[in-house]
Design a protein around this motif. Structure first.
Motif, PDB file in Angstrom:
ATOM      1  N   THR A 137      82.959  57.681 128.045  1.00 36.35           N
ATOM      2  CA  THR A 137      83.542  58.597 128.801  1.00 36.35           C
ATOM      3  C   THR A 137      83.038  58.614 130.208  1.00 36.35           C
ATOM      4  O   THR A 137      83.995  58.624 131.138  1.00 36.35           O
ATOM      5  N   ARG A 140      83.349  55.587 132.429  1.00 34.72           N
ATOM      6  CA  ARG A 140      84.913  55.466 132.758  1.00 34.72           C
ATOM      7  C   ARG A 140      85.149  56.301 133.930  1.00 34.72           C
ATOM      8  O   ARG A 140      85.893  55.866 134.936  1.00 34.72           O
ATOM      9  N   LEU A 141      84.865  57.387 133.890  1.00 26.97           N
ATOM     10  CA  LEU A 141      85.039  58.336 134.882  1.00 26.97           C
ATOM     11  C   LEU A 141      84.207  58.013 136.139  1.00 26.97           C
ATOM     12  O   LEU A 141      84.847  58.343 137.542  1.00 26.97           O
ATOM     13  N   ARG A 142      83.292  57.515 136.265  1.00 27.69           N
ATOM     14  CA  ARG A 142      82.399  57.030 137.426  1.00 27.69           C
ATOM     15  C   ARG A 142      82.870  55.999 138.145  1.00 27.69           C
ATOM     16  O   ARG A 142      83.024  55.862 139.201  1.00 27.69           O
ATOM     17  N   HIS A 145      86.054  57.313 139.712  1.00 32.60           N
ATOM     18  CA  HIS A 145      85.550  57.854 140.972  1.00 32.60           C
ATOM     19  C   HIS A 145      85.226  56.959 142.085  1.00 32.60           C
ATOM     20  O   HIS A 145      85.762  57.119 143.326  1.00 32.60           O
ATOM     21  N   HIS A 266      85.703  64.056 142.954  1.00 29.47           N
ATOM     22  CA  HIS A 266      85.754  65.272 141.544  1.00 29.47           C
ATOM     23  C   HIS A 266      87.147  65.875 141.548  1.00 29.47           C
ATOM     24  O   HIS A 266      87.697  65.821 140.503  1.00 29.47           O
ATOM     25  N   VAL A 269      90.135  63.401 141.229  1.00 26.37           N
ATOM     26  CA  VAL A 269      90.140  62.850 139.750  1.00 26.37           C
ATOM     27  C   VAL A 269      90.680  63.788 138.859  1.00 26.37           C
ATOM     28  O   VAL A 269      91.457  63.488 138.070  1.00 26.37           O
ATOM     29  N   THR A 270      89.935  65.127 138.909  1.00 24.12           N
ATOM     30  CA  THR A 270      90.579  66.073 138.190  1.00 24.12           C
ATOM     31  C   THR A 270      92.004  66.432 138.243  1.00 24.12           C
ATOM     32  O   THR A 270      92.599  66.451 137.177  1.00 24.12           O
ATOM     33  N   ARG A 273      94.115  63.058 136.843  1.00 22.88           N
ATOM     34  CA  ARG A 273      93.719  63.021 135.623  1.00 22.88           C
ATOM     35  C   ARG A 273      94.789  64.038 134.930  1.00 22.88           C
ATOM     36  O   ARG A 273      95.394  63.690 133.424  1.00 22.88           O
TER      37      ARG A 273
END
Length: 325
Positions: A137, A140-142, A145, A266, A269-270, A273
């Protein structure tokens, strides 16, 4: 491990799925724990670095810039929380995800570490499946980013070039071509900023509604339809991200534009998402908001048009089916 048919990275046999490539730094003063991390992570095709102290960990981060740090909280000398604070305080390492590793009785320490910037946690003894799922997880988020940072950089350059070339004048010269009766809801607790946004949009032909809290926004939407919603990330009571989640249930077809005073990947992305259409940074030029609203309205128009066409197509197919003997 299961081999992927098209030569991609292997699939784990326990259903944790394909892991993106990445380098993991495992930090623990217990050699046995480090051996467990290495076995699980290398077995999943990841590169692994190890450190047995906080000082070694910071040195490894400076040299290798890992994608994730697995950080034990209880270490002699420099503690895990001290390493965490050091990583999050430095601009060049603040975006590296950190998974803290704790024992069962360290609930208070774990909560403090999460508050100080840790991205996730694991409790010893570590299970292979749980470890790989958390790592997957965050990898994938990195990657998201990084992709977003590159995209934002390109977009900012393009926007600067457009405005320098006179595109800003085109955006400001009059009301949008879309119906001037489009309704915009602004959710912003700062009175002055709320008034500035509202005046700008009204000057360009939009109908504007404003509320200072998320709860008032949800109450208003019970009886009022709007075309676009502007949401501040930081709101009293229910936060901006919480409101965005609720809006996706209450009015899923309405584009949400996030307005934030904190320009970080961040936050972006938040917001994205959670389903936001776009985000803009406070202190923006007026044309940036106008452009974002215009694009959101166009997106809404196209989605409604597509839905209408699909409905008409299904109705036509049903008619043809009824006519067949």
């Amino acid at each position: 491990m299961k081999a992927d048919r098209q030569g991609q990275r292997p699939m784990t046999s326990d259903g944790t799925g394909e892991l993106p490539p990445g380098t993991i730094l495992a930090v623990d003063d217990d050699p046995k724990a480090l051996g467990t991390f290495e076995t699980y992570l290398k077995g999943a095709g990841l590169d692994v670095l190890t450190a047995m102290s906080g000082e070694q960990a910071l040195g490894a981060v400076r040299r290798a810039s890992p994608d994730i740090v697995l950080l034990d909280l209880s270490m002699p000398g420099m503690s895990g929380r001290e390493v965490l604070r050091e990583l999050k305080a430095r601009k060049e390492t603040s975006d590296i995800p950190v998974i803290i590793v704790t024992s069962v009785g360290q609930m208070a320490e774990r909560e403090k570490a999460i508050h100080e910037g840790a991205d996730d946690f694991l409790t010893k003894p570590i299970g292979r499946r749980e470890l790989l799922m958390r790592v997957r997880t965050l990898l994938r988020l990195r990657r998201l980013h990084r992709d977003l940072e590159r995209t934002l950089s390109s977009l900012h350059e393009l926007e600067a070039a457009r405005y320098a070339g006179g595109a800003a004048h085109d955006l400001l010269k009059g009301p949008p071509s879309r119906s001037p009766l489009a309704t915009i809801l602004i959710v912003e607790d700062e009175l002055l900023e709320r008034a500035i946004y509202a005046d700008l949009l009204r000057d360009h032909g939009y109908t504007v509604l404003t509320v200072p809290t998320a709860h008032q926004a949800l109450e208003l939407l019970r009886f009022q339809k709007v075309d676009v919603i502007l949401v501040d990330l930081v709101l009293p009571g229910m936060s901006g991200p919480e409101l965005i989640e609720r809006l996706k249930i209450v009015t899923p077809d309405t584009p949400v534009i996030v307005v934030t005073g904190h320009p970080s990947s961040h936050n972006a992305v938040t917001a994205l998402r959670l389903g936001a259409f776009d985000f803009i940074i406070k202190g923006f030029k007026s044309e940036v908001m106008l452009h974002a609203v215009k694009r959101a309205l166009e997106k809404r128009r196209l989605e409604l048009q597509t839905r209408t066409l699909l409905y008409e197509l299904k109705a036509k197919v049903a008619q043809l089916s009824e006519r067949q003997p």
